[in-house]
Each structure stands twice: as structure tokens, then as C-alpha cells.
Design an enzyme around this catalytic site. Sequence first.
Site, PDB file in Angstrom:
ATOM      1  N   LYS A  83       0.825  -1.210   0.000  1.00 33.26           N
ATOM      2  CA  LYS A  83       0.000   0.000   0.000  1.00 33.26           C
ATOM      3  C   LYS A  83       0.863   1.265   0.000  1.00 33.26           C
ATOM      4  CE  LYS A  83      -2.833   3.284   1.461  1.00 33.26           C
ATOM      5  NZ  LYS A  83      -2.397   4.610   1.929  1.00 33.26           N
TER       6      LYS A  83
ATOM      7  N   GLN B 115      -8.307   5.967  -8.012  1.00 37.08           N
ATOM      8  CA  GLN B 115      -8.177   5.627  -6.597  1.00 37.08           C
ATOM      9  C   GLN B 115      -8.527   6.821  -5.716  1.00 37.08           C
ATOM     10  OE1 GLN B 115      -5.827   6.802  -4.330  1.00 37.08           O
ATOM     11  NE2 GLN B 115      -5.825   5.257  -2.717  1.00 37.08           N
TER      12      GLN B 115
END
Length: 306
Positions: A235, A292
Site C-alpha cells: 500500500k 483511486q
Amino acid sequence: MVVGDSRLSLELMSQIVDGVVVKSLQIDVEPFDLSQTLDGGQAFRWYPCEDGTFRGVVGTRILSVSGDGKTVSVAWVDGGSKGEVRKEVEDYFLADTNVDDLRSVLSSEPGFGEYVATMPLIRVMRQEPWECLAAFICSQNSNIPRIKKMVASVARMGRRLGEEDWAFEFPEVDIVADAGEEYLRSVGLGYRGKHLALTAQALVGWGDGELMGLRDASYYEAKDALMELQGVGPKVADCVLAYSLDKGEAFPVDVHVRRAAIRLYGLNEDVKNDAVGEWARDRFGRYAAWAQLYMFRDEINRRSGG
DNA sequence: GTCCAGGGTGAAA
DNA sequence: TTTCACCCTGGA
């Protein structure tokens, strides 16, 4: 003495450094949502003012960013030429992004497509990689207000640029490496202090410009390199790739984006985060990083009742 | 005041 | 591959 060419900007900057002459310019970029771009969880060193402007540090400059819905203006303390600052700022905001192409790819998506089509853009920015990396090492298992505090604590080790408690140049890696885990813990990073100290120490051993050089590497090559560092998992790596290393195909999967993907696209509840990323690369291509941001925002708004 | 979640990661099982 | 501890702060 050169006087700023906007009275408004002059007033804004007079709040930053009293009595210091400032300049300002209009950026050649479509107006965008300042709050959700600058202070929406992509960068952590922009501070909103009551008048709707945002102040922060980019590189060695204190900047004030403002928008009237039609233009975006940047004011800075005198010391850089208009040409220099224009180049720096338009680079920072990725002003050469093909917005028409972006909209054609994203404007039909469920949940956020209409937002892309009709609202001011939330932009991906192009931050300095080390600062971005340090910030997202701090981000793990924390929330945005706390992340901003932690990043401000780290920034305070750098050279002072102004009077405000955030007005520091971000410290070079050797400064953070020398500071060490205990110091970083003492300024509120918790166990992230160990990760940041070890990563800074590792980066000192990297070749000159090696981190920046990942801009020229492939997405997967750059991601592998980043994940060698302490505190950098998939991440955090994707955030650094998306927001500082020119990897538009990076798709950071956190708890919010994961929820949004499941809710909007019907992905399985037990889908692996890596699989969500691959799915997003396949669907959004080079605009995955932009998608995103919208999915993150959509989920946050939804949870906060917005 | 208590409780829970928080832009995850690394290490152990 | 999956589970779990981790520092400690915001926000409910």
C-alpha cells in the site's frame, strides 16, 4: 523591489511573512478542487486558511495556492523568478495531464464518474519522492490528522523557511537517519519511528538519485525496490509510486478503497488487496491512481454522511 | 471517561 | 498463507 501582480495574493502572503514582498502567478491548468487535492490524504503538508487558500512547502519554497473557480494562482515569497516557480509548480500539479483523455476514461464509472464529469477535478500531484515516502511510512494504521502531525514533526528537523510551525524544508535522508528511532518515537511516530529510521538509513546507502531514478523504472521494478525498505508494504509503495514516481497505474488499496471497490463493482468480500490492484490496472490503465483518489473520496464521503 | 478505528506492516504461526 | 501485535491519537 518587485511587487506581486495580484493585490489579493499580496494580502495572502503578507500573512505568511509579514512585510516580505511576494510574487504571484496563474498556473496554466484547469481549475481543480484545492481542498481534496492538496489536503485530501495524498499530501500532508498543506494547511487550509480561513479565506479558502492553502499554504504549504514545496521543495524550498513556501507557497500559497488559491482559486476562484476559473483560475488557480500561486503566490510565493520573493526569491524565485516567475519562470522558475511556474516550472516547479506546473510540474508539481502535473499540469500537462491530458484532462480530456482522463475524463473519457473515468467519467462513466459507477459511483464517481459523474463527479469526474461535472465537478472540479481531484488531481494527482507529483511530490518529491523521499518526502512522500516518509509521509506514507507515517500513514500506516493512523488517520489523516495524526499523519499530518507526524509529518510536521519530521519536517521540523529540516531548515526553517518561515515563522509558521510547518514552514520547514523537508530534511534530507541523512538527517532523519541520524535522528534515529528513539527521537522519532519521542515526537509521536510510535513504532513507525523504527521503520522511518531504518528506511532513512537504507536510503543513505542507496546511490545518488537512486530513489528519484525509479521514475524511469517500470511500475513493478520500482515497486519491488520500494518494498525492500522497512515499513513499506504494497500500500505504501503504491502511494509513493502514484504520488511521486510517475506511476499512473499504481492503485493503492487501503481499507476505504477496498470497500469502495467491493461496493461499486461487486468484487468479492474476500478479494486480496493485490488482486484489487491488478483489477484496477486492467480497468483504469494509466489513470488508476486518479481513479483511486475518487474511490477513496467516495467512500469517505459516504461514511461521514456526505 | 471509555471505546473503537485508523489511508498497514513485519514477524510468527 | 493467515493471523496478530503494534504506539498512540482522533472522534464517537
